[in-house]
Design an enzyme around this catalytic site. Structure first.
Site, short mmCIF file in Angstrom:
data_model
loop_
_atom_site.label_atom_id
_atom_site.label_comp_id
_atom_site.label_asym_id
_atom_site.label_seq_id
_atom_site.Cartn_x
_atom_site.Cartn_y
_atom_site.Cartn_z
N PRO A 183 0.81 -1.23 0.00
CA PRO A 183 0.00 0.00 0.00
C PRO A 183 0.84 1.28 0.00
CG PRO A 183 -0.95 -1.63 1.48
CD PRO A 183 0.33 -2.23 0.98
N ASP A 200 12.97 -6.80 -16.39
CA ASP A 200 13.61 -6.72 -17.72
C ASP A 200 13.08 -7.83 -18.63
OD1 ASP A 200 15.12 -4.61 -16.87
OD2 ASP A 200 17.02 -5.71 -16.75
N ILE A 231 -14.20 5.95 -33.32
CA ILE A 231 -14.73 5.54 -34.64
C ILE A 231 -16.05 4.79 -34.49
CG2 ILE A 231 -14.26 4.03 -36.64
CD1 ILE A 231 -11.37 5.05 -36.57
N GLY A 283 -18.15 5.67 -32.45
CA GLY A 283 -19.11 6.71 -32.05
C GLY A 283 -19.79 6.34 -30.73
N GLU A 331 3.88 -3.19 -13.65
CA GLU A 331 5.31 -3.48 -13.87
C GLU A 331 6.11 -2.19 -14.05
OE1 GLU A 331 6.35 -6.94 -16.11
OE2 GLU A 331 4.50 -7.93 -15.49
C1 LIG Z 1 -4.35 -4.51 -11.96
C2 LIG Z 1 -3.02 -4.42 -11.30
C3 LIG Z 1 -2.22 -5.55 -11.22
C4 LIG Z 1 -0.97 -5.49 -10.58
N1 LIG Z 1 -0.21 -6.64 -10.44
C5 LIG Z 1 0.89 -6.60 -9.65
C6 LIG Z 1 1.61 -7.80 -9.33
O1 LIG Z 1 1.28 -8.91 -9.81
N2 LIG Z 1 2.67 -7.72 -8.50
C7 LIG Z 1 3.08 -6.54 -7.95
O2 LIG Z 1 4.02 -6.55 -7.18
N3 LIG Z 1 2.43 -5.39 -8.24
C8 LIG Z 1 1.35 -5.39 -9.07
N4 LIG Z 1 0.69 -4.22 -9.36
C9 LIG Z 1 1.18 -2.97 -8.81
C10 LIG Z 1 1.72 -2.00 -9.86
O3 LIG Z 1 2.95 -2.44 -10.33
C11 LIG Z 1 1.77 -0.62 -9.21
O4 LIG Z 1 0.43 -0.18 -9.09
C12 LIG Z 1 2.60 0.38 -9.99
O5 LIG Z 1 3.96 0.06 -9.94
C13 LIG Z 1 2.41 1.83 -9.49
O6 LIG Z 1 2.49 1.91 -8.11
P1 LIG Z 1 1.34 2.69 -7.31
O7 LIG Z 1 0.05 2.14 -7.78
O8 LIG Z 1 1.63 2.61 -5.87
O9 LIG Z 1 1.45 4.18 -7.82
P2 LIG Z 1 2.43 5.33 -7.24
O10 LIG Z 1 3.80 4.81 -7.15
O11 LIG Z 1 1.80 5.88 -6.01
O12 LIG Z 1 2.36 6.41 -8.41
C14 LIG Z 1 1.35 7.37 -8.52
C15 LIG Z 1 1.69 8.28 -9.70
O13 LIG Z 1 2.92 8.98 -9.44
C16 LIG Z 1 3.83 8.75 -10.51
N5 LIG Z 1 5.20 8.69 -10.00
C17 LIG Z 1 5.67 7.99 -8.93
N6 LIG Z 1 6.98 8.17 -8.80
C18 LIG Z 1 7.37 8.98 -9.82
C19 LIG Z 1 8.62 9.55 -10.24
N7 LIG Z 1 9.76 9.25 -9.60
N8 LIG Z 1 8.63 10.35 -11.32
C20 LIG Z 1 7.48 10.65 -12.00
N9 LIG Z 1 6.28 10.15 -11.64
C21 LIG Z 1 6.22 9.32 -10.59
C22 LIG Z 1 3.40 7.40 -11.09
O14 LIG Z 1 3.89 7.24 -12.41
C23 LIG Z 1 1.90 7.49 -11.00
O15 LIG Z 1 1.41 8.23 -12.08
C24 LIG Z 1 -0.52 -4.26 -10.04
C25 LIG Z 1 -1.33 -3.12 -10.16
C26 LIG Z 1 -2.55 -3.18 -10.77
C27 LIG Z 1 -3.38 -1.93 -10.84
#
Ligand SMILES: Cc1cc2nc3c(=O)[nH]c(=O)nc-3n(C[C@H](O)[C@H](O)[C@H](O)COP(=O)(O)OP(=O)(O)OC[C@H]3O[C@@H](n4cnc5c(N)ncnc54)[C@H](O)[C@@H]3O)c2cc1C
Length: 392
Positions: free
Chosen positions: A136, A248, A346, A348, A372
């Site tokens: 979280p 990667d 497209i 609509g 990822e």
């Molecule tokens: C459907 C789904 C499946 C998933 N499956 C997996 C899984 O199998 N295993 C797993 O471990 N995780 C999983 N995830 C987690 C996913 O990888 C993360 O949600 C993702 O890495 C973004 O983290 P966050 O949601 O905490 O967003 P945050 O890190 O809180 O980011 C919020 C916003 O801030 C931006 N941001 C953050 N840091 C920077 C920076 N340094 N520079 C510019 N912008 C930045 C982000 O790009 C984003 O727009 C899953 C997520 C979803 C929604």
């Protein structure tokens, strides 16, 4: 499509996946999405078709033949399969691809004993894998994870919560990243294999999502979960290296998912544009629509070319692939979002309605820009590597 000079095996994978996608996935995709139902029957078909084996080496129960001295490969196989499955339903395809995400760290850092123990079951698809990194309070900043693994005699005791984990609850084998030494920061994280059913390991909230709704995304909860020390992958402190190397390998798969989504949406849209009549003619006779379709096809082909070239680079044994993997994921997912949004345009007003399949593609495309590593994070990876290359 460009001629990518795929091997006979890769062409067979494409044909097989296309058949599964058309015969088995397309007829149920909308309903599984609506009900947010995990596609157990289809996963069984994918397993029986040996598709979980195509990225696992032969000596561990897979079908992958690798050149002497090489331990990893099959990424292009995985990309071709994921693209074709995603063309019909990205939600179902990700249940398959996420198992590869959970399998890669075992291939990368597993001991001979661990590989022999876990890979054959994963290659058969009898068991699914999952990868648990995100928490979280720790998404893009993975170094902020709070889950701990404390060594106690011959065991590690895990405590903490992972969230948003694809295949959570459905998988049998989980690779979990936890802190073994908080004082060392990112170098204090380690990777562990945790099996479903281990006392102290349970599942929490199952997420309700915008897209890829047939896939399951759950919380993993570790409450004094004791695992044998043999479940440590590699050495203590190698958890983030395992994570980066895993991404990667897996990001070309997300990129292939995006290409499949975009292609699937375009296929439907070309057909619709030919049929839909306005002003007494089909909308495909309007140059505004023709150019949109031409741009989409060009962007998709460019994305596919980048994805396949990156996958080939990985399969050739090149390990310096962080930048290219990030580029493939970034470009293909942005393409998928743009293309699917234009496809809805497209169609609509019909495109906005659930009676028509195209809105699902737009909902499904969004996640490829997020998981990822978000596309902002991909840009960071690309930029850092650019700077390194310029300093040489
Ligand atoms: C459907 C789904 C499946 C998933 N499956 C997996 C899984 O199998 N295993 C797993 O471990 N995780 C999983 N995830 C987690 C996913 O990888 C993360 O949600 C993702 O890495 C973004 O983290 P966050 O949601 O905490 O967003 P945050 O890190 O809180 O980011 C919020 C916003 O801030 C931006 N941001 C953050 N840091 C920077 C920076 N340094 N520079 C510019 N912008 C930045 C982000 O790009 C984003 O727009 C899953 C997520 C979803 C929604």
């Amino acid at each position: 499509m460009l001629d990518y000079l795929l091997t006979e095996e890769q062409e067979m994978i494409r044909q097989l996946c296309r058949k599964i996608a058309e015969d088995k996935i397309r007829p149920v995709a909308a309903e599984l999405d609506k009900q947010e139902k995990f596609p157990r029957e289809i996963i069984k078909i994918i397993a029986e078709s040996d598709l979980f084996a195509i990225f696992i080496p032969e000596q561990y129960g897979g079908t992958l033949q690798l050149p002497a001295g090489q331990t990893l490969g099959g990424v292009l196989n995985l990309c071709v399969a994921t693209e074709e499955l995603s063309r019909a339903c990205a939600g179902i395809a990700v249940c398959y691809a996420a198992s590869a995400l959970g399998t890669f760290p075992i291939m990368l850092q597993g001991s001979e004993e661990q590989k022999k123990k876990y890979l054959p079951g994963l290659a058969k698809g009898e068991k699914l894998a999952a990868f648990g990194l995100t928490e979280p309070e720790a998404g893009s900043d993975a170094s902020a994870i709070k889950t701990t693994a404390k060594k106690q005699g011959d065991s590690y005791i895990l405590n903490g919560t992972k969230h948003f984990i694809t295949n959570g609850e459905e998988a049998e084998v989980y690779v979990v990243i936890a802190m073994t030494d908080k004082s060392k920061g990112a170098r204090g994280a380690s990777a562990f294999i945790v099996q479903k059913g281990t006392p102290g390991f349970s599942f929490g909230k199952k997420e309700e999502k915008l897209g890829i709704r047939a896939s399951v995304t759950s919380e993993l909860i570790f409450n004094d979960c004791r695992i044998p020390k043999e479940n440590l992958l590699g050495r203590e402190g190698m958890g983030f290296i395992a994570t980066m190397k895993t991404f990667d390998l897996s990001r070309p798969g997300v990129a292939a998912q995006a290409v499949g989504i975009a292609q699937g949406a375009l296929d439907l849209t070309v057909k619709y544009a030919k049929q839909r009549q306005q002003f007494g003619k089909s909308i495909s006779s309007f140059q505004g629509i023709q150019w949109m379709l031409a741009d989409m096809a060009t962007q998709i082909e460019a994305a596919r070319a980048l994805v396949y070239s990156t996958a080939r680079m990985v399969d050739s044994g090149n390990t310096n692939i962080g930048k290219e993997s990030a580029m493939a994921k970034l470009f293909a997912s942005d393409t998928a979002m743009r293309v699917t949004t234009d496809c809805v345009q497209i169609f609509g007003g019909y495109g906005y309605m659930r009676d028509y399949p195209v809105e699902k593609y737009m909902r499904d495309a969004k996640i490829t820009q997020i998981y990822e590593g978000t596309n902002q994070i991909q840009r960071n990876i690309i930029f850092l590597q650019l700077i390194k290359e310029m300093a040489k």
